[in-house]
Scaffold this motif. Sequence first.
Motif, PDB file in Angstrom:
ATOM      1  N   MET A   1       0.842  -1.193   0.000  1.00  0.00           N
ATOM      2  CA  MET A   1       0.000   0.000   0.000  1.00  0.00           C
ATOM      3  C   MET A   1       0.880   1.247   0.000  1.00  0.00           C
ATOM      4  O   MET A   1       1.861   1.329   0.738  1.00  0.00           O
ATOM      5  CB  MET A   1      -0.911   0.026   1.228  1.00  0.00           C
ATOM      6  CG  MET A   1      -1.829   1.229   1.297  1.00  0.00           C
ATOM      7  SD  MET A   1      -2.948   1.164   2.715  1.00  0.00           S
ATOM      8  CE  MET A   1      -1.774   1.321   4.058  1.00  0.00           C
ATOM      9  N   LYS A   2       0.532   2.214  -0.843  1.00  0.00           N
ATOM     10  CA  LYS A   2       1.290   3.446  -0.932  1.00  0.00           C
ATOM     11  C   LYS A   2       0.441   4.639  -0.505  1.00  0.00           C
ATOM     12  O   LYS A   2      -0.782   4.607  -0.547  1.00  0.00           O
ATOM     13  CB  LYS A   2       1.807   3.661  -2.356  1.00  0.00           C
ATOM     14  CG  LYS A   2       2.894   2.689  -2.770  1.00  0.00           C
ATOM     15  CD  LYS A   2       3.502   3.066  -4.100  1.00  0.00           C
ATOM     16  CE  LYS A   2       4.660   2.150  -4.437  1.00  0.00           C
ATOM     17  NZ  LYS A   2       5.304   2.539  -5.716  1.00  0.00           N
ATOM     18  N   SER A   3       1.134   5.702  -0.111  1.00  0.00           N
ATOM     19  CA  SER A   3       0.485   6.952   0.228  1.00  0.00           C
ATOM     20  C   SER A   3       0.620   7.878  -0.973  1.00  0.00           C
ATOM     21  O   SER A   3       1.739   8.178  -1.408  1.00  0.00           O
ATOM     22  CB  SER A   3       1.153   7.570   1.460  1.00  0.00           C
ATOM     23  OG  SER A   3       0.569   8.812   1.772  1.00  0.00           O
ATOM     24  N   ILE A   4      -0.509   8.327  -1.512  1.00  0.00           N
ATOM     25  CA  ILE A   4      -0.500   9.067  -2.772  1.00  0.00           C
ATOM     26  C   ILE A   4      -1.249  10.382  -2.637  1.00  0.00           C
ATOM     27  O   ILE A   4      -2.354  10.429  -2.098  1.00  0.00           O
ATOM     28  CB  ILE A   4      -1.130   8.213  -3.886  1.00  0.00           C
ATOM     29  CG1 ILE A   4      -0.290   6.939  -4.098  1.00  0.00           C
ATOM     30  CG2 ILE A   4      -1.235   9.000  -5.198  1.00  0.00           C
ATOM     31  CD1 ILE A   4      -0.903   5.932  -5.026  1.00  0.00           C
ATOM     32  N   LEU A   5      -0.623  11.445  -3.148  1.00  0.00           N
ATOM     33  CA  LEU A   5      -1.267  12.751  -3.225  1.00  0.00           C
ATOM     34  C   LEU A   5      -1.758  12.935  -4.656  1.00  0.00           C
ATOM     35  O   LEU A   5      -0.977  12.874  -5.605  1.00  0.00           O
ATOM     36  CB  LEU A   5      -0.273  13.861  -2.873  1.00  0.00           C
ATOM     37  CG  LEU A   5      -0.764  15.304  -3.061  1.00  0.00           C
ATOM     38  CD1 LEU A   5      -1.964  15.595  -2.167  1.00  0.00           C
ATOM     39  CD2 LEU A   5       0.369  16.292  -2.787  1.00  0.00           C
ATOM     40  N   LEU A   6      -3.049  13.132  -4.796  1.00  0.00           N
ATOM     41  CA  LEU A   6      -3.666  13.302  -6.110  1.00  0.00           C
ATOM     42  C   LEU A   6      -4.216  14.713  -6.226  1.00  0.00           C
ATOM     43  O   LEU A   6      -5.123  15.100  -5.486  1.00  0.00           O
ATOM     44  CB  LEU A   6      -4.788  12.277  -6.301  1.00  0.00           C
ATOM     45  CG  LEU A   6      -5.641  12.402  -7.566  1.00  0.00           C
ATOM     46  CD1 LEU A   6      -4.790  12.242  -8.824  1.00  0.00           C
ATOM     47  CD2 LEU A   6      -6.771  11.376  -7.541  1.00  0.00           C
ATOM     48  N   ILE A   7      -3.664  15.493  -7.158  1.00  0.00           N
ATOM     49  CA  ILE A   7      -4.066  16.883  -7.337  1.00  0.00           C
ATOM     50  C   ILE A   7      -4.762  17.040  -8.687  1.00  0.00           C
ATOM     51  O   ILE A   7      -4.181  16.752  -9.735  1.00  0.00           O
ATOM     52  CB  ILE A   7      -2.844  17.820  -7.261  1.00  0.00           C
ATOM     53  CG1 ILE A   7      -2.170  17.694  -5.897  1.00  0.00           C
ATOM     54  CG2 ILE A   7      -3.261  19.264  -7.518  1.00  0.00           C
ATOM     55  CD1 ILE A   7      -0.878  18.482  -5.760  1.00  0.00           C
ATOM     56  N   GLY A   8      -6.000  17.489  -8.642  1.00  0.00           N
ATOM     57  CA  GLY A   8      -6.792  17.632  -9.862  1.00  0.00           C
ATOM     58  C   GLY A   8      -7.825  16.522  -9.942  1.00  0.00           C
ATOM     59  O   GLY A   8      -7.469  15.353 -10.110  1.00  0.00           O
ATOM     60  N   LEU A   9      -9.098  16.876  -9.815  1.00  0.00           N
ATOM     61  CA  LEU A   9     -10.150  15.860  -9.720  1.00  0.00           C
ATOM     62  C   LEU A   9     -11.188  15.991 -10.829  1.00  0.00           C
ATOM     63  O   LEU A   9     -12.381  15.816 -10.612  1.00  0.00           O
ATOM     64  CB  LEU A   9     -10.825  15.941  -8.349  1.00  0.00           C
ATOM     65  CG  LEU A   9      -9.884  15.726  -7.154  1.00  0.00           C
ATOM     66  CD1 LEU A   9     -10.614  15.990  -5.850  1.00  0.00           C
ATOM     67  CD2 LEU A   9      -9.286  14.326  -7.185  1.00  0.00           C
ATOM     68  N   GLY A  10     -10.706  16.319 -12.029  1.00  0.00           N
ATOM     69  CA  GLY A  10     -11.575  16.272 -13.196  1.00  0.00           C
ATOM     70  C   GLY A  10     -11.847  14.823 -13.550  1.00  0.00           C
ATOM     71  O   GLY A  10     -11.635  13.915 -12.738  1.00  0.00           O
ATOM     72  N   ARG A  11     -12.289  14.566 -14.772  1.00  0.00           N
ATOM     73  CA  ARG A  11     -12.618  13.190 -15.159  1.00  0.00           C
ATOM     74  C   ARG A  11     -11.420  12.256 -15.033  1.00  0.00           C
ATOM     75  O   ARG A  11     -11.536  11.138 -14.521  1.00  0.00           O
ATOM     76  CB  ARG A  11     -13.164  13.176 -16.587  1.00  0.00           C
ATOM     77  CG  ARG A  11     -14.585  13.708 -16.704  1.00  0.00           C
ATOM     78  CD  ARG A  11     -15.071  13.737 -18.127  1.00  0.00           C
ATOM     79  NE  ARG A  11     -14.294  14.672 -18.940  1.00  0.00           N
ATOM     80  CZ  ARG A  11     -14.496  14.881 -20.231  1.00  0.00           C
ATOM     81  NH1 ARG A  11     -15.435  14.209 -20.869  1.00  0.00           N
ATOM     82  NH2 ARG A  11     -13.766  15.760 -20.899  1.00  0.00           N
ATOM     83  N   PHE A  12     -10.258  12.724 -15.492  1.00  0.00           N
ATOM     84  CA  PHE A  12      -9.052  11.905 -15.424  1.00  0.00           C
ATOM     85  C   PHE A  12      -8.656  11.637 -13.979  1.00  0.00           C
ATOM     86  O   PHE A  12      -8.398  10.499 -13.578  1.00  0.00           O
ATOM     87  CB  PHE A  12      -7.923  12.604 -16.180  1.00  0.00           C
ATOM     88  CG  PHE A  12      -6.628  11.829 -16.218  1.00  0.00           C
ATOM     89  CD1 PHE A  12      -6.570  10.576 -16.791  1.00  0.00           C
ATOM     90  CD2 PHE A  12      -5.468  12.384 -15.690  1.00  0.00           C
ATOM     91  CE1 PHE A  12      -5.374   9.867 -16.832  1.00  0.00           C
ATOM     92  CE2 PHE A  12      -4.273  11.689 -15.726  1.00  0.00           C
ATOM     93  CZ  PHE A  12      -4.229  10.423 -16.294  1.00  0.00           C
ATOM     94  N   LEU A  20      -7.186   3.753  -7.712  1.00  0.00           N
ATOM     95  CA  LEU A  20      -6.323   3.684  -6.533  1.00  0.00           C
ATOM     96  C   LEU A  20      -7.098   3.132  -5.347  1.00  0.00           C
ATOM     97  O   LEU A  20      -6.557   2.373  -4.536  1.00  0.00           O
ATOM     98  CB  LEU A  20      -5.778   5.074  -6.198  1.00  0.00           C
ATOM     99  CG  LEU A  20      -4.721   5.635  -7.156  1.00  0.00           C
ATOM    100  CD1 LEU A  20      -4.380   7.076  -6.777  1.00  0.00           C
ATOM    101  CD2 LEU A  20      -3.457   4.773  -7.149  1.00  0.00           C
ATOM    102  N   ASN A  21      -8.362   3.490  -5.267  1.00  0.00           N
ATOM    103  CA  ASN A  21      -9.224   2.966  -4.208  1.00  0.00           C
ATOM    104  C   ASN A  21      -9.363   1.453  -4.322  1.00  0.00           C
ATOM    105  O   ASN A  21      -9.267   0.723  -3.327  1.00  0.00           O
ATOM    106  CB  ASN A  21     -10.593   3.645  -4.284  1.00  0.00           C
ATOM    107  CG  ASN A  21     -11.597   3.068  -3.300  1.00  0.00           C
ATOM    108  OD1 ASN A  21     -12.375   2.182  -3.644  1.00  0.00           O
ATOM    109  ND2 ASN A  21     -11.575   3.553  -2.080  1.00  0.00           N
ATOM    110  N   LYS A  22      -9.575   0.967  -5.533  1.00  0.00           N
ATOM    111  CA  LYS A  22      -9.714  -0.473  -5.751  1.00  0.00           C
ATOM    112  C   LYS A  22      -8.427  -1.215  -5.405  1.00  0.00           C
ATOM    113  O   LYS A  22      -8.464  -2.379  -4.983  1.00  0.00           O
ATOM    114  CB  LYS A  22     -10.092  -0.742  -7.204  1.00  0.00           C
ATOM    115  CG  LYS A  22     -11.510  -0.312  -7.565  1.00  0.00           C
ATOM    116  CD  LYS A  22     -11.814  -0.618  -9.023  1.00  0.00           C
ATOM    117  CE  LYS A  22     -13.243  -0.228  -9.374  1.00  0.00           C
ATOM    118  NZ  LYS A  22     -13.547  -0.499 -10.814  1.00  0.00           N
ATOM    119  N   LEU A  23      -7.295  -0.533  -5.583  1.00  0.00           N
ATOM    120  CA  LEU A  23      -6.000  -1.154  -5.302  1.00  0.00           C
ATOM    121  C   LEU A  23      -5.611  -1.054  -3.830  1.00  0.00           C
ATOM    122  O   LEU A  23      -4.602  -1.603  -3.409  1.00  0.00           O
ATOM    123  CB  LEU A  23      -4.916  -0.502  -6.164  1.00  0.00           C
ATOM    124  CG  LEU A  23      -5.018  -0.780  -7.670  1.00  0.00           C
ATOM    125  CD1 LEU A  23      -4.061   0.123  -8.447  1.00  0.00           C
ATOM    126  CD2 LEU A  23      -4.728  -2.247  -7.976  1.00  0.00           C
TER     127      LEU A  23
END
Length: 215
Positions: A1-12, A20-23
């Motif tokens: 399990m990794k800690s991930i910062l995701l910036i930008g929540l458009g369709r992509f 990432l949730n499924k993983l």
Amino acid sequence: MKSILLIGLGRFGKHIALHLNKLGHEVMAVDTNEARVESVLPLVTNAQIGDSTNADFLTSLGIGNYDVCIVAIGNDFQSSLETTSLLKELGAKLVVSRASMDVQEKFLLRNGADEVVYPEKQLAKWTAIRYSADHILDYMELGSEHAMVEVPVPDGWVNHTISEIDIRKKYNINIMGIKKNGKLELSLSPDIVLGAGETMLVLGHNKDLHKCFHI
């Protein structure tokens, strides 16, 4: 399990959050749009509304604690570039940024991105190869010179073992897996007999794949 910062929540970005949730990864999601942030709350560990071009805001997120920082901003390249640069300045371990043009890819790599994803370009190449050749069922680019393809077992290879075909010696490519009745078998031995209706996952240099399978 990794800690991930995701910036930008458009369709992509939202699709990335979903996968990432499924993983099973821990995800901190960020966007300036409140509605977008609320829409991914069921998919992520934490989420915040904020401006990723603001150094103080990014600092408050503890950038160095994330294994990967993904910049998925799609409609504002200036913000994407500034965010990418700030992340690297603040000690991000790995910055992956989205590009939608060749020139954007170059600028991002020069200004802090460790890797760049280019969804339109990558999907366009996959589509061209997948649908211009009837016998190519799937295609995955591995760097600029190598790829993995899924192809039906050629008629001349049916009822022969992998060792009899000697694909590695003849074509300099490797069979990585065999798919039978929708099930993928990755533990292969030289005496496995290839059957009609089966498909193969084959890895090799582009020129060798083209020569062997007439891609």
